[in-house]
Design an enzyme around this catalytic site. Structure first.
Site, PDB file in Angstrom:
ATOM      1  CG  HIS A 114      -1.930  -1.112   1.220  1.00  0.00           C
ATOM      2  ND1 HIS A 114      -2.607  -1.533   2.326  1.00  0.00           N
ATOM      3  CD2 HIS A 114      -2.388  -1.886   0.201  1.00  0.00           C
ATOM      4  CE1 HIS A 114      -3.437  -2.520   2.012  1.00  0.00           C
ATOM      5  NE2 HIS A 114      -3.311  -2.759   0.720  1.00  0.00           N
TER       6      HIS A 114
HETATM    7  C1  LIG Z   1      -1.009  -7.737  -5.118  1.00  0.00           C
HETATM    8  C2  LIG Z   1      -1.651  -6.478  -4.623  1.00  0.00           C
HETATM    9  C3  LIG Z   1      -2.858  -6.562  -3.934  1.00  0.00           C
HETATM   10  C4  LIG Z   1      -3.476  -5.409  -3.489  1.00  0.00           C
HETATM   11  N1  LIG Z   1      -4.698  -5.509  -2.892  1.00  0.00           N
HETATM   12  C5  LIG Z   1      -5.392  -4.375  -2.613  1.00  0.00           C
HETATM   13  C6  LIG Z   1      -6.723  -4.425  -2.157  1.00  0.00           C
HETATM   14  O1  LIG Z   1      -7.330  -5.500  -2.033  1.00  0.00           O
HETATM   15  N2  LIG Z   1      -7.351  -3.261  -1.857  1.00  0.00           N
HETATM   16  C7  LIG Z   1      -6.736  -2.046  -1.998  1.00  0.00           C
HETATM   17  O2  LIG Z   1      -7.348  -1.022  -1.683  1.00  0.00           O
HETATM   18  N3  LIG Z   1      -5.470  -1.968  -2.449  1.00  0.00           N
HETATM   19  C8  LIG Z   1      -4.802  -3.097  -2.788  1.00  0.00           C
HETATM   20  N4  LIG Z   1      -3.539  -3.014  -3.307  1.00  0.00           N
HETATM   21  C9  LIG Z   1      -2.955  -1.676  -3.501  1.00  0.00           C
HETATM   22  C10 LIG Z   1      -3.520  -0.924  -4.711  1.00  0.00           C
HETATM   23  O3  LIG Z   1      -3.764  -1.800  -5.794  1.00  0.00           O
HETATM   24  C11 LIG Z   1      -2.536   0.162  -5.134  1.00  0.00           C
HETATM   25  O4  LIG Z   1      -2.217   0.921  -4.001  1.00  0.00           O
HETATM   26  C12 LIG Z   1      -3.108   1.069  -6.200  1.00  0.00           C
HETATM   27  O5  LIG Z   1      -3.392   0.335  -7.368  1.00  0.00           O
HETATM   28  C13 LIG Z   1      -2.148   2.199  -6.538  1.00  0.00           C
HETATM   29  O6  LIG Z   1      -2.779   3.043  -7.464  1.00  0.00           O
HETATM   30  P1  LIG Z   1      -1.969   4.025  -8.410  1.00  0.00           P
HETATM   31  O7  LIG Z   1      -2.971   4.658  -9.312  1.00  0.00           O
HETATM   32  O8  LIG Z   1      -1.130   4.934  -7.586  1.00  0.00           O
HETATM   33  O9  LIG Z   1      -0.950   3.196  -9.191  1.00  0.00           O
HETATM   34  P2  LIG Z   1      -1.068   1.713  -9.939  1.00  0.00           P
HETATM   35  O10 LIG Z   1      -2.411   1.124  -9.713  1.00  0.00           O
HETATM   36  O11 LIG Z   1       0.142   0.971  -9.527  1.00  0.00           O
HETATM   37  O12 LIG Z   1      -0.979   2.068 -11.481  1.00  0.00           O
HETATM   38  C14 LIG Z   1       0.170   2.593 -12.080  1.00  0.00           C
HETATM   39  C15 LIG Z   1       0.131   2.203 -13.560  1.00  0.00           C
HETATM   40  O13 LIG Z   1       1.153   2.922 -14.247  1.00  0.00           O
HETATM   41  C16 LIG Z   1       1.804   2.068 -15.163  1.00  0.00           C
HETATM   42  N5  LIG Z   1       3.142   2.628 -15.389  1.00  0.00           N
HETATM   43  C17 LIG Z   1       4.161   2.692 -14.492  1.00  0.00           C
HETATM   44  N6  LIG Z   1       5.237   3.284 -15.054  1.00  0.00           N
HETATM   45  C18 LIG Z   1       4.883   3.611 -16.315  1.00  0.00           C
HETATM   46  C19 LIG Z   1       5.585   4.228 -17.394  1.00  0.00           C
HETATM   47  N7  LIG Z   1       6.849   4.644 -17.260  1.00  0.00           N
HETATM   48  N8  LIG Z   1       4.930   4.389 -18.570  1.00  0.00           N
HETATM   49  C20 LIG Z   1       3.639   3.955 -18.736  1.00  0.00           C
HETATM   50  N9  LIG Z   1       2.940   3.352 -17.725  1.00  0.00           N
HETATM   51  C21 LIG Z   1       3.558   3.193 -16.531  1.00  0.00           C
HETATM   52  C22 LIG Z   1       1.801   0.722 -14.456  1.00  0.00           C
HETATM   53  O14 LIG Z   1       1.974  -0.340 -15.370  1.00  0.00           O
HETATM   54  C23 LIG Z   1       0.417   0.730 -13.807  1.00  0.00           C
HETATM   55  O15 LIG Z   1      -0.579   0.217 -14.671  1.00  0.00           O
HETATM   56  C24 LIG Z   1      -2.872  -4.150  -3.727  1.00  0.00           C
HETATM   57  C25 LIG Z   1      -1.659  -4.070  -4.409  1.00  0.00           C
HETATM   58  C26 LIG Z   1      -1.049  -5.213  -4.861  1.00  0.00           C
HETATM   59  C27 LIG Z   1       0.249  -5.085  -5.603  1.00  0.00           C
END
Ligand SMILES: Cc1cc2nc3c(=O)[nH]c(=O)nc-3n(C[C@H](O)[C@H](O)[C@H](O)COP(=O)(O)OP(=O)(O)OC[C@H]3O[C@@H](n4cnc5c(N)ncnc54)[C@H](O)[C@@H]3O)c2cc1C
Ligand SMILES: *[C@@H]1O[C@H](CO)[C@@H](O)[C@H](O)[C@H]1NC(C)=O
Ligand SMILES: *[C@@H]1O[C@H](CO)[C@@H](O)[C@H](O)[C@H]1NC(C)=O
Ligand SMILES: *[C@@H]1O[C@H](CO)[C@@H](O)[C@H](O)[C@H]1NC(C)=O
Ligand SMILES: *[C@@H]1O[C@H](CO)[C@@H](O)[C@H](O)[C@H]1NC(C)=O
Ligand SMILES: *[C@@H]1O[C@H](CO)[C@@H](O)[C@H](O)[C@H]1NC(C)=O
Ligand SMILES: *[C@@H]1O[C@H](CO)[C@@H](O)[C@H](O)[C@H]1NC(C)=O
Ligand SMILES: *[C@@H]1O[C@H](CO)[C@@H](O)[C@H](O)[C@H]1NC(C)=O
Length: 585
Positions: free
Chosen positions: A518
């Protein structure tokens, strides 16, 4: 080794993704965009949807490949062939990302990140367990500046909860399966004759009640399928002609003309990916980083924005040196500092006769399996639920000697599987997450081979040890409660962890905390730019006019619970703020 060879066979079948409707009539490289959003995660997808409502052109770039079947994802066990579902759409298969026997799982994770970060369509929402807890007011009031406090995000919260329905009974027949562990937990936790018992609530209907409360786990699953932003926000965005999604395209850096982002440099990372330069509309276009804590950190550094010593190190890397802006254009900001995540500790008791479910074997199972039949026929049964099942979930709020409130979330689970409890017994496990209010922080660094590394984990680094005290206080009372209930009522039950003869404090101090996955905090948001701040409350990167960060990086500290709903609310709020900035910058 039959298991492995079947998998290899499945994986060698070329994935057919011709149904992806996102491919544009002309190349995104040859036009300019009003908004380029980088990363299709919990924040990037809702933001892209809301910004595309304005009619302005929006390009969503994603480095990974299609996860959900809805977007062309075709990675699936044999028994899902001929359906519109991929492995990522079935709740009961979600936890298989942790199961090493699934060949190819390593390709889910970003290879250039030391922590677990998902690099595919949907980001974390594409692979995660789907636990979905709407934020509490404190999640914003304790962590965010004016502009992102609870009263500021009230409308954003309303919109997010409308777009992402939740359920604690995902199976479409309205029943819950494999529940005897969950019910035993619930009975013990809410036993009103036992010391320090919890109150049972429905978490998403009682948002601010997080002190000694328990709830069934809540999920964003829909219609017995995974759901989440990929099934809602991305669907509406994709219906608009002014919106384009492009996968297999990694953004290397933001191209800057001083304080103006002119576009991005992209590299193809798979079939159909783009390589070259993509520009924003001169004078009004914006670049928005939603690449997650690790991705956004790396892109900022490679664009000459971050701690000077980090960029200095990059500048000694021959290939990067040539691409960095000249030294006098570097922007010294504490990107990668203020890293937060919730440390996990695992405790448990051994209890005979728990329901068990061989979820690990689902991957290589067949359509004769009655549960598979039931799922395919009516989206019902154990596969419509998360497996191994978890629940309930509880929160405890501890007031520390430093006057701070810290929230500890406990995740309860139960079962019996070869991995965790050999022999005949069953287990009941409870895992701590030290969430809102803790003060330990860590730091990211970029290694010379461009791997994002955790230089300092954010676990129990506070000088006076209040974070550990809060955990110990909560764990002590919970252990006493379990001792007065389950240990009294279940013949043959005993504590597995801490093990016999080891005290709780000794056990917790010796255990290496696990990550809760997280991560937040590495592009700290302030009301305005200044000491310690990376983005202001307009989500703009300090020192830049049209470069924004909207993802977990701008959430300054962990929220009360699993955080993804907070990131969706942040995206909804950011869309309001960015739309309010007007056309020219
Ligand atoms: C296995 C796992 C289980 C989890 N379970 C839960 C849960 O049950 N409930 C919950 O609330 N949270 C959960 N989490 C946490 C939650 O999924 C994340 O905190 C959340 O998705 C983060 O959101 P974000 O938008 O910051 O980034 P992310 O969802 O990580 O998205 C970032 C995106 O950017 C893309 N990206 C990165 N760098 C680049 C680049 N240079 N160029 C183009 N694209 C790029 C990545 O591929 C990704 O698709 C879990 C996380 C994991 C890993
Ligand atoms: C992306 O790349 C993968 C291989 O890495 C390929 O299977 C897939 O077809 C490509 N396109 C999409 C849209 O996922
Ligand atoms: C699969 O098809 C069903 C029935 O049309 C639909 O309800 C569901 O949303 C689809 N799921 C995916 C992941 O495409
Ligand atoms: C749990 O349920 C199973 C059947 O699903 C039953 O065999 C077992 O006895 C139950 N265990 C307890 C502790 O109630
Ligand atoms: C949490 O609830 C417990 C039990 O009701 C109470 O003793 C404690 O003071 C509460 N903590 C906070 C911070 O309100
Ligand atoms: C990158 O470097 C780190 C140490 O700096 C090392 O642990 C890691 O294995 C390297 N990764 C690759 C892909 O070479
Ligand atoms: C559980 O309670 C018993 C007394 O009923 C006590 O002897 C034992 O130490 C307690 N165990 C733990 C782990 O608290
Ligand atoms: C409830 O707690 C009391 C007091 O510890 C205990 O005697 C009783 O067995 C418990 N009941 C259950 C179902 O755990």
């Amino acid at each position: 080794m039959k298991f492995l060879s079947v998998l290899q066979l499945l994986l060698s079948v070329p994935l057919s993704l011709t149904s992806v409707s996102a491919s544009p009539p002309s190349s995104p490289l040859s036009q300019t965009w009003d908004f380029i959003i980088i990363g299709s995660g919990a924040s990037g997808i809702p933001l892209a949807d809301r910004l595309s409502e304005t009619g302005k052109s929006v390009l969503l770039l994603e480095r990974g490949w299609a996860s959900s079947g809805r977007w062309g994802g075709a990675w699936k066990p044999e028994w899902l062939r001929g359906t519109n579902l991929s492995r990522f759409d079935v709740p009961g298969l979600a936890q298989l990302v942790w199961w090493d026997e699934v060949v190819g799982n390593e390709g889910v994770w970003c290879a250039d990140v030391e922590a677990k970060a998902a690099c595919l369509l949907g980001g974390g929402t594409g692979v995660n367990a789907g636990q979905f807890y709407l934020p509490t007011w404190d999640d914003f009031d304790a962590n965010q500046p004016p502009g992102f406090r609870s009263r500021d995000v009230a409308s954003a919260l309303g919109k997010a909860s409308q777009r992402l329905p939740w359920t604690d009974t995902p199976s479409m027949d309205g029943k819950s399966y494999l529940t005897n562990g969950s019910y035993m937990w619930r009975e013990a936790l809410t036993n009103s004759s036992a010391p320090g018992h919890f109150r049972f609530i429905t978490a998403n209907d009682n948002l601010n009640d997080r002190n000694r409360t328990s709830s069934w786990t809540e999920f964003f699953f829909q219609n017995g399928e995974k759901g989440g932003p990929l099934a809602t926000y991305l669907v509406t965005a994709s219906q608009r002609k002014n919106f384009k999604l492009h996968m297999n395209t990694t953004v290397a850096r933001v191209l800057r003309d001083g304080d103006v982002a002119t576009g991005v440099e992209v590299e193809s990372t798979g079939p159909g990916g783009l390589t070259g330069t993509i520009n924003v509309t001169p004078g009004s276009g914006r670049v928005i980083l939603s690449a997650g804590v690790f991705g956004t950190f790396k892109i900022l550094l490679r664009s000459g924005i971050g701690p000077t010593e980090e960029i200095q190190r990059l500048a000694s890397h021959s290939i990067e040196a040539a691409k960095l802006p000249p030294r006098k254009k570097w922007i010294n900001l504490p990107v990668g500092h203020n890293l937060d995540d919730g440390p996990n500790h695992l405790l448990g008791v051994s209890v005979q006769g728990m329901d068990s479910y061989p979820w690990e074997t689902l991957w290589s199972s067949t359509r004769d399996n009655p549960d598979i039949k039931k799922y395919l026929g009516s989206r019902s049964g154990p596969l419509a639920q998360l497996q191994a099942s978890i629940g309930p979930v509880s929160w405890d709020t501890v007031l520390g000697q430093d006057g701070r409130k810290r929230v500890i979330q406990w995740d309860f689970s139960s079962g019996k599987n070869v991995q965790q409890a050999p022999g005949d017994g069953g287990y009941m496990i409870f895992t701590s997450n030290l969430n809102l209010g803790h003060t330990s922080r860590g730091r990211l660094t970029l290694t010379p081979n461009l791997t994002v590394s955790i230089a300092q984990p954010p676990y129990f680094t506070d000088a006076s040890g209040h974070d550990f005290s809060a955990l110990l206080t909560s764990a002590t009372s919970l252990l006493a409660l379990i001792n007065a209930t389950i240990l009294q009522t279940q013949p043959g039950s005993f504590f597995l962890a801490p093990p016999p003869g080891v005290g709780l404090e000794q056990y917790l101090r010796a255990a290496k905390p696990a990550s809760s996955n997280h991560w937040v905090g590495t592009a700290r948001m302030g009301e305005r730019c200044g000491e310690g701040v990376v983005v202001d409350a307009s989500t703009r990167v300090c020192g830049m006019r049209n470069l924004h960060v909207v993802d977990a990086s701008v959430v300054n500290g962990l929220p009360t619970a699993n955080p993804q709903a907070v990131f969706v609310v942040v995206a909804e709020r950011a869309a309001e703020v960015i739309r309010g900035l007007g056309g020219r910058y």
